[in-house]
Every structure is written in C-alpha cells, then in structure tokens.
Design an enzyme around this catalytic site. Structure first.
Site, short mmCIF file in Angstrom:
data_model
loop_
_atom_site.label_atom_id
_atom_site.label_comp_id
_atom_site.label_asym_id
_atom_site.label_seq_id
_atom_site.Cartn_x
_atom_site.Cartn_y
_atom_site.Cartn_z
N GLY A 59 28.14 37.69 33.49
CA GLY A 59 28.95 39.13 33.35
C GLY A 59 30.21 39.04 32.24
O GLY A 59 30.75 38.18 32.21
N GLN A 64 37.40 41.84 28.26
CA GLN A 64 37.83 40.51 28.24
C GLN A 64 37.41 39.80 26.68
O GLN A 64 37.87 38.53 26.51
CB GLN A 64 36.47 39.83 29.17
CG GLN A 64 36.71 40.00 30.48
CD GLN A 64 35.65 39.33 31.34
OE1 GLN A 64 34.53 40.10 31.60
NE2 GLN A 64 35.84 38.30 31.61
N CYS A 107 35.15 33.36 36.80
CA CYS A 107 35.49 34.49 35.53
C CYS A 107 35.70 33.89 34.41
O CYS A 107 36.47 32.63 34.05
CB CYS A 107 36.72 35.28 35.99
SG CYS A 107 37.24 36.63 34.74
N LEU A 108 34.95 34.31 33.20
CA LEU A 108 35.12 33.74 31.88
C LEU A 108 36.53 33.59 31.42
O LEU A 108 36.74 33.08 30.65
CB LEU A 108 34.14 34.49 30.88
CG LEU A 108 32.79 34.15 31.26
CD1 LEU A 108 31.92 34.96 30.43
CD2 LEU A 108 32.31 32.84 31.41
N HIS A 149 32.85 43.14 40.05
CA HIS A 149 33.68 42.26 39.35
C HIS A 149 34.03 42.75 38.10
O HIS A 149 35.32 42.85 37.60
CB HIS A 149 33.27 40.87 39.26
CG HIS A 149 34.05 39.85 38.44
ND1 HIS A 149 34.54 38.79 39.16
CD2 HIS A 149 34.33 39.80 37.18
CE1 HIS A 149 35.17 38.19 38.28
NE2 HIS A 149 35.18 38.50 36.98
N GLU A 150 33.11 43.08 37.18
CA GLU A 150 33.18 43.71 35.90
C GLU A 150 33.98 44.81 35.96
O GLU A 150 34.57 45.23 34.95
CB GLU A 150 31.73 43.61 35.14
CG GLU A 150 31.22 42.18 35.11
CD GLU A 150 31.95 41.12 34.44
OE1 GLU A 150 32.84 41.49 33.76
OE2 GLU A 150 31.81 40.10 34.93
N HIS A 153 37.41 44.46 36.08
CA HIS A 153 38.01 44.49 34.76
C HIS A 153 38.33 45.56 33.79
O HIS A 153 39.17 45.83 33.02
CB HIS A 153 37.14 43.58 33.81
CG HIS A 153 37.12 42.07 34.16
ND1 HIS A 153 38.34 41.36 33.55
CD2 HIS A 153 36.30 41.12 34.48
CE1 HIS A 153 38.21 39.87 34.05
NE2 HIS A 153 36.87 40.05 34.54
#
Length: 188
Positions: A59, A64, A107-108, A149-150, A153
């Site tokens: 994701g 991000q 998380c990236l 989660h996304e 963000h």
C-alpha cells in the site's frame, strides 16, 4: 472495483517517485481532496503503483511520495500477476466493525519497523476509482487493515501513532535510525 491501470508488478531500479520518511513534515499534513479525476491523477496512481512495487509494499498513500492529494493504492497480492491493484481517490470510511484486531504493521515510510496496532476488523469505504466512478467496498482482513493504514496517511497519521506499547515503539524506532519525537500518540 479493480483498477485497470497497466502497471507491471516488478521492481524498478529507479522508481518514478521518491519515498518520504518518518520525520518529514509532508507526512503530517492532511491531504487535499481530488476535485477532478483525469489523466494526471491516473498518471500519479500509476507512478505510485510502480514505486510501491519497487519498494516491496502492499500500500502507498500520495503523501508518502510528497503529493498532497487524497490518493492511495493497495495490492495485497503483489506477487500474483492476475490480482489487480486497488486505486482509491478521496476515500472515506463510512462504517467499521466493533470487533477489533491486533496485527503487526509496517510502513514504507518507516522501513524495518514492524509493530502491533489495534484496528477495526471490517470497514466500509466509499471512494472514487481511477476513472472517477463512485465505489463502495466492504473489506476485512489484510485489505481492511491496509485501507485504514493508508487512509490514516491522508490525514497525517502514521501507524506508529497508534502503537500502544510505547517502550517497544521507542526501542524499535531507535534501532532503525528514527526518533520517537516524530511520533504523535493517539489516545486509545
């Protein structure tokens, strides 16, 4: 509804977009709604998918990669060439289950850090797809977790803000070169 953006699921040596990491202010700014879904938005989504696959993610939210727009991409089956990714524009959680699940998240934007987070087990989300068509999805399991989660963000929230074990959080962040001062704990 599945995305129909033609993107090969492979790692690129030079992904099209640059990831931003915990501590970068862009990750804490609420993203702006997309007023019109057009080719430029589809191009952003395509580049986001390429960047996500290149980073071995499932994701990615536009903030991000430094883009202040309510766009997210998800593919919980990145190794399955038949599974289509999900593109969500202006997503809104309409309903969620009372049942909560605790699962590990990463998380990236915080590479190497994986910690348990409590979230609703099921969510109902309305959004526009990559063609601007209104959609509604009921999701459970990993997909529900990835969507939540996304969407976090898009509001400037990161998963580490939701971690309940603060001692373990501080240890893990320090272990991976991050500082706990970048965390904004959310009351449980």
């Amino acid at each position: 509804m599945a995305a129909s953006l033609a993107v090969e699921k492979k790692k690129l040596k030079n992904p099209p977009l640059q990831l931003h990491y915990l501590g970068d202010r862009v990750l804490r700014q609420p993203a702006k709604r997309v007023s019109k879904v057009d080719d430029s938005i589809r191009d952003i989504a395509r580049k986001m998918l390429q960047t996500m696959y290149s980073a071995d993610g499932i994701g990615l939210a536009a903030p991000q990669v430094g883009i202040n727009k309510q766009i997210l991409v998800i593919d919980i089956h990145p190794d399955d060439p038949e599974a289509e990714p999900l593109v969500m524009i202006n997503p809104v959680i309409k309903d969620f289950s009372e049942e909560l699940e605790v699962c590990q998240e990463g998380c990236l934007s915080i590479p190497g850090v994986y910690l348990e987070v409590r979230r609703p087990a099921m969510v109902e989300v309305s959004y526009k797809d990559e063609w601007g068509r209104p959609q509604v999805i009921m999701a459970g399991g990993l997909l529900a977790r990835a969507i939540q989660h996304e969407i976090d963000h898009l509001t400037g929230v990161m998963f580490v803000d939701r971690v309940e074990n603060q001692a373990l959080l501080r240890h893990e962040l320090k272990e991976h070169g991050f500082t706990a001062s970048a965390v904004r704990p959310i009351a449980a």
